[in-house]
Write a protein that holds these residues in place. Structure first.
Motif: not given
Length: 621
Positions: A562-574
């Motif tokens: 689960x942490x591996x997915x949490x570490x993949x951040x998504x830009x706020x302006x996507x």
């Protein structure tokens, strides 16, 4: 209205319930000049419903608050009348502390703590408007009904059940907060709507309080507290050795007949109540209708304090008219001659859609505006206090340009609570339960300091005293864990194993292996010795860790994935709406919630694994 500057502050907390108290303390203790605004100083930390702290899953939250540097656990220990460990007969993951509190003393001690905290000003008054800059995108202050302007950089709204509160019993209804306290009817709801919040109407309720002198306790089952368990706070030495009893009784066929005969007078069924009530804490009339096959419902008689005769009738919350209440309470065994001191009622209040919040509990549309507690759609003192602490700490950290404190679902129940609110939302008063936590075997109440105290220290809230207690426990745990791996010779444990129907081992066997065979650690120590100077609490923890080691290993593997997915951040302006391959529902949900990571995105209702795969490819490109 003539306006004047009440003062300049770093932050203003609106409300002084359990969320407001933790928020104000977190801000002030981390060096922020803070004002706490409350409708009535006498309602600070008021226990409007249950005179208790903790309970299933809630006990874990209280200990997590304490591990992070919060106040609720310390205060609860000071005001204890009785404490018990719930679910003794079940696994360690679902065992929880529940303390019966002296509600007046709880209020008094918390008020004294707040009054004596540096950097904190307490002000009685009503907030009617949250002020922003010209663009409407940044907080600048709070306006009171007296015209006072409290200038600030951050606001935490923690209004509890007071926001447009309405108290209802039968045909009677009045604008009020709980217990006759003034409600907030000065226009704050309209101001929140103006700022873009989606406001809903929720409901909760409370049972009657009866005079202890009119109860026949001799015919009731007694429930004593426990004196050999640990307290809520890691800073408290022990629980009270002298405790007050609670009592158990039941409704019966006569009780149910009176309720059924008067359902037409119930505001719940007559339409006077419009708000959505809590699924997991229904009124007695709701229980009688929904569970019509049950011949009786369990009730607990709990003392409200050491200085009062008021007894709280847990399990008999109602909004029926007073004459009906009097008749139905008197059908219960032990209450045949009871006198009601405070009648039961339901209370409706305004709250917001928690999907409009970031995981920091900051509002997405206005910088520096946070919400915490029942305004976010939750129920319970413990859930409120947890949110208050997180909102206050994050407001403080943001002012210092530091990384926010965002707890994940494997960090604690507080992480589960907030993730549920900001990712899934709630359409009814949310209540924390152990079943909501997928990693509950890791998130036990015996180990929250090992999970959270370093995070609280980094955020600046954990004091030297608290940190010293934590470091001592870490050393104890390390020593005890090493001793658990020491092996015993076959002859040394032959009798002990035989007692539990095991054959003599062919080779040496460790203490941990003996525990995994179901042998209590206390008996192992009695046979083999060792563990000198180790506290019972640490012994309990290493015993649980050994006993559930297989489950813990699997749980930790899941956490790492689960942490591996949490570490993949998504830009706020996507721009989710323009991503090809995402289903329409997924685009709409992602655009509304705007998750900060792939992990959070994967937990949004309506976003499928296939959508996550598409999003992952898009982010890689």
């Amino acid at each position: 209205m003539n306006k004047f500057i009440e003062g300049q502050f770093d932050a203003v907390v609106i409300g002084a319930g359990h969320a407001g108290c933790e928020s104000a303390l977190a801000l002030a203790r981390t060096g922020k000049k803070t004002a706490m605004l409350t409708l009535n100083l006498d309602s600070i930390a008021f226990m409007a419903c249950n005179p208790s702290i903790g309970g299933t899953a809630k006990g874990q939250i209280v200990r997590e608050i304490d591990a992070l540097g919060g106040e609720m656990g310390i205060n609860a220990d000071k005001a204890l009348l009785q404490i018990r460990m719930l679910n003794r007969g079940k696994g360690a993951a679902v065992q929880s502390l529940r303390g019966q509190e002296d509600k007046n003393y709880y209020h008094t001690v918390m008020k004294q703590t707040l009054e004596n905290t540096p950097n904190l000003k307490i002000l009685q008054g009503e907030a009617i408007e949250i002020l922003t800059d010209e663009s409407g995108s940044k907080v600048t202050g709070v306006l009171t009904s007296f015209g006072g302007v409290l200038e600030c950089k951050a606001v935490i709204v923690a209004t509890g059940v007071y926001l447009n509160g309405s108290v209802i019993a039968g045909e009677w209804k009045q604008n009020s907060g709980p217990n006759g306290f003034q409600a907030s009817n000065g226009g704050l709801t309209e101001n929140l709507i103006k700022h873009g919040f989606k406001v809903r109407r929720f409901k909760t309720g409370t049972p009657a309080r009866v005079d202890a002198r009119t109860i026949d306790f001799s015919v009731l089952d007694i429930q004593d507290g426990e004196t050999d368990i640990y307290p809520f706070s890691f800073l408290s030495e022990r629980v009270p050795q002298k405790q007050r009893p609670c009592y158990l009784t039941y409704t019966n066929e006569n009780t149910h007949d009176i309720i059924k005969a008067n359902l037409h007078r119930s505001p719940l069924y007559g339409g006077l109540i419009k708000g959505t009530g809590p699924r997991y804490c229904p009124s007695i009339e709701d229980k009688v209708v929904r569970f019509s096959d049950k011949e009786r419902h369990q009730l607990f008689l709990e003392p409200e304090g050491a200085d009062t005769n008021e007894i709280y009738v847990q399990g008999m919350s109602t909004s029926l008219p007073h004459d009906v209440q009097k008749a139905m309470y008197r059908t219960v065994k032990g209450l045949e001659n009871c006198e009601i001191m405070r009648y039961a009622y339901a209370i409706e209040y305004d709250c917001i859609d928690s999907l409009d919040l970031y995981p920091t509990l900051e509002y997405k549309k206005i910088e520096g505006l946070y919400t915490a507690g029942q305004i976010n759609g939750t129920s319970g003192y413990e859930e409120a206090a947890a949110q208050g602490l997180i909102a206050g700490l994050n407001a403080s950290l943001k002012m210092d340009n530091k990384e926010p404190l965002i707890l994940s679902r494997d960090d604690g129940y507080i992480g589960v609570l907030i993730d549920d609110l900001v990712t899934k939302g709630t359409n009814e008063p949310y209540r924390m339960m152990t079943s909501r936590a997928e990693y509950r075997i890791v998130l036990r109440q015996d180990n929250p300091d090992f999970r959270l105290t370093e995070k609280g220290r980094k955020a600046g809230l954990v004091t030297d005293e608290r940190y010293g207690v934590y470091l001592k426990r870490v050393e104890e745990y390390k020593k005890a864990s090493e001793e658990m791996q020491i092996t015993a010779k076959p002859k040394e444990v032959e009798d002990l194993l035989s007692k539990y129907a095991y054959q003599k081992p062919q080779s040496g066997i460790s203490r941990a292996d003996l525990v995994r065979r179901g042998i209590p650690l206390s008996e192992i120590i009695e046979t083999l010795g060792g563990f000198e100077g180790i506290s019972k609490e640490i012994l309990d923890t290493v015993e649980i860790d050994a006993k559930y080691s297989g489950y813990l290993e699997k749980g930790l593997e899941q956490i790492e994935k689960a942490k591996r997915l949490e570490q993949k951040k998504i830009p706020g302006d996507i721009d989710y709406l323009s991503i090809g391959g995402l289903r329409l529902e997924a685009r709409q949900k992602l655009d509304k919630i705007r998750p900060t990571s792939l992990g959070q995105a994967s937990r949004i209702s309506g976003v499928s694994p296939a959508d996550i795969a598409v999003l992952m490819v898009y982010l890689t490109k």
